[in-house]
Design an enzyme around this catalytic site. Structure first.
Site, PDB file in Angstrom:
ATOM      1  N   ARG A   7      42.281  61.021  50.309  1.00 11.26           N
ATOM      2  CA  ARG A   7      41.934  61.325  51.692  1.00 11.26           C
ATOM      3  C   ARG A   7      40.544  61.928  51.775  1.00 11.26           C
ATOM      4  O   ARG A   7      40.092  62.629  50.866  1.00 11.26           O
ATOM      5  CB  ARG A   7      42.944  62.303  52.285  1.00 11.26           C
ATOM      6  CG  ARG A   7      44.332  61.737  52.370  1.00 11.26           C
ATOM      7  CD  ARG A   7      45.281  62.771  52.958  1.00 11.26           C
ATOM      8  NE  ARG A   7      45.379  63.950  52.112  1.00 11.26           N
ATOM      9  CZ  ARG A   7      46.407  64.227  51.325  1.00 11.26           C
ATOM     10  NH1 ARG A   7      47.428  63.416  51.262  1.00 11.26           N
ATOM     11  NH2 ARG A   7      46.427  65.319  50.607  1.00 11.26           N
ATOM     12  N   ARG A  63      30.450  48.246  54.271  1.00 10.52           N
ATOM     13  CA  ARG A  63      30.201  46.827  54.011  1.00 10.52           C
ATOM     14  C   ARG A  63      28.774  46.591  53.517  1.00 10.52           C
ATOM     15  O   ARG A  63      28.507  45.668  52.770  1.00 10.52           O
ATOM     16  CB  ARG A  63      30.459  46.025  55.291  1.00 10.52           C
ATOM     17  CG  ARG A  63      30.371  44.560  55.155  1.00 10.52           C
ATOM     18  CD  ARG A  63      31.497  43.891  54.372  1.00 10.52           C
ATOM     19  NE  ARG A  63      32.792  44.107  54.971  1.00 10.52           N
ATOM     20  CZ  ARG A  63      33.851  44.532  54.276  1.00 10.52           C
ATOM     21  NH1 ARG A  63      33.782  44.774  53.003  1.00 10.52           N
ATOM     22  NH2 ARG A  63      35.012  44.721  54.862  1.00 10.52           N
ATOM     23  N   CYS A  75      39.291  49.540  60.332  1.00 10.07           N
ATOM     24  CA  CYS A  75      39.016  50.660  61.239  1.00 10.07           C
ATOM     25  C   CYS A  75      40.127  50.741  62.286  1.00 10.07           C
ATOM     26  O   CYS A  75      40.664  49.721  62.710  1.00 10.07           O
ATOM     27  CB  CYS A  75      37.691  50.456  61.968  1.00 10.07           C
ATOM     28  SG  CYS A  75      36.239  50.572  60.928  1.00 10.07           S
ATOM     29  N   GLU A  78      42.355  57.141  65.931  1.00  9.16           N
ATOM     30  CA  GLU A  78      43.356  58.191  65.717  1.00  9.16           C
ATOM     31  C   GLU A  78      44.221  58.377  66.963  1.00  9.16           C
ATOM     32  O   GLU A  78      43.782  58.115  68.082  1.00  9.16           O
ATOM     33  CB  GLU A  78      42.651  59.534  65.447  1.00  9.16           C
ATOM     34  CG  GLU A  78      42.101  59.675  64.072  1.00  9.16           C
ATOM     35  CD  GLU A  78      43.162  59.959  63.021  1.00  9.16           C
ATOM     36  OE1 GLU A  78      44.165  60.647  63.309  1.00  9.16           O
ATOM     37  OE2 GLU A  78      42.967  59.489  61.903  1.00  9.16           O
ATOM     38  N   ARG A  90      38.023  59.791  59.500  1.00  8.93           N
ATOM     39  CA  ARG A  90      38.929  60.011  58.372  1.00  8.93           C
ATOM     40  C   ARG A  90      39.006  58.742  57.533  1.00  8.93           C
ATOM     41  O   ARG A  90      39.015  57.641  58.074  1.00  8.93           O
ATOM     42  CB  ARG A  90      40.321  60.379  58.875  1.00  8.93           C
ATOM     43  CG  ARG A  90      40.392  61.736  59.547  1.00  8.93           C
ATOM     44  CD  ARG A  90      41.816  61.962  60.081  1.00  8.93           C
ATOM     45  NE  ARG A  90      42.003  63.276  60.617  1.00  8.93           N
ATOM     46  CZ  ARG A  90      41.737  63.626  61.880  1.00  8.93           C
ATOM     47  NH1 ARG A  90      41.248  62.756  62.719  1.00  8.93           N
ATOM     48  NH2 ARG A  90      41.968  64.859  62.290  1.00  8.93           N
ATOM     49  N   TYR A 108      36.998  66.808  52.166  1.00 12.60           N
ATOM     50  CA  TYR A 108      36.888  67.160  53.581  1.00 12.60           C
ATOM     51  C   TYR A 108      35.579  67.902  53.758  1.00 12.60           C
ATOM     52  O   TYR A 108      35.392  68.970  53.174  1.00 12.60           O
ATOM     53  CB  TYR A 108      38.078  68.022  54.019  1.00 12.60           C
ATOM     54  CG  TYR A 108      39.362  67.221  54.082  1.00 12.60           C
ATOM     55  CD1 TYR A 108      39.787  66.674  55.280  1.00 12.60           C
ATOM     56  CD2 TYR A 108      40.119  66.995  52.942  1.00 12.60           C
ATOM     57  CE1 TYR A 108      40.956  65.926  55.346  1.00 12.60           C
ATOM     58  CE2 TYR A 108      41.284  66.250  52.986  1.00 12.60           C
ATOM     59  CZ  TYR A 108      41.690  65.716  54.196  1.00 12.60           C
ATOM     60  OH  TYR A 108      42.841  64.975  54.251  1.00 12.60           O
ATOM     61  N   ARG A 116      42.424  70.487  56.132  1.00 18.66           N
ATOM     62  CA  ARG A 116      43.255  70.671  54.948  1.00 18.66           C
ATOM     63  C   ARG A 116      42.678  71.766  54.054  1.00 18.66           C
ATOM     64  O   ARG A 116      42.231  71.507  52.944  1.00 18.66           O
ATOM     65  CB  ARG A 116      43.369  69.374  54.158  1.00 18.66           C
ATOM     66  CG  ARG A 116      44.175  68.261  54.815  1.00 18.66           C
ATOM     67  CD  ARG A 116      45.637  68.613  55.075  1.00 18.66           C
ATOM     68  NE  ARG A 116      46.364  69.072  53.909  1.00 18.66           N
ATOM     69  CZ  ARG A 116      47.121  68.314  53.149  1.00 18.66           C
ATOM     70  NH1 ARG A 116      47.274  67.036  53.412  1.00 18.66           N
ATOM     71  NH2 ARG A 116      47.753  68.811  52.104  1.00 18.66           N
TER      72      ARG A 116
END
Length: 122
Positions: A7, A63, A75, A78, A90, A108, A116
């Site tokens: 992540r 890309r 893509c 959220e 994210r 992060y 987190r």
């Protein structure tokens, strides 16, 4: 060897193409560097953005990176939860690795580190 998810998240100051693309590169480079992986080991990269980021597809940045042309990218937007972190990108990088889950380093950056704090964020 297992498939593991790594992540990452980062925020941008403005909803403009260049900041979105650069932030995507920054967090992906952090994931790759900290985990010692290469594009050849990547199964796919899932990228989400908050609803306030619509100036660019973050996948465009990946890309254009050398060696990443064949990595499957997707893509998405959220879920717009009230009060959530704004202008956030994210990533979920799915990678073939011998590392145990506890050895994976999630990245992060900036304000997104608050998402987190238990992971010892950058």
């Amino acid at each position: 060897m297992s498939v593991r998810g790594i992540r990452g998240a980062i925020t941008v100051e403005v909803n403009e193409e260049q900041p979105i693309l650069q932030a995507t590169i920054d967090v992906l480079n952090g994931i790759v560097t900290e985990n010692g992986i290469s594009p050849e080991e990547i199964c796919s990269v899932l990228i989400t953005v908050t609803t306030d980021l619509d100036a660019a597809f973050p996948a465009k940045a990946i890309r254009q990176m050398e060696g990443w042309e064949l990595v499957p990218l997707m893509c998405a937007v959220e879920v717009p939860v009230k009060g959530s972190l704004e202008r956030c990108i994210r990533l979920m990088v799915l990678v073939n690795t011998d590392k145990k889950q506890a050895e994976i380093k999630h990245i992060y950056m900036g304000e997104a580190a608050a998402l987190r704090p238990d992971l010892g964020n950058s």
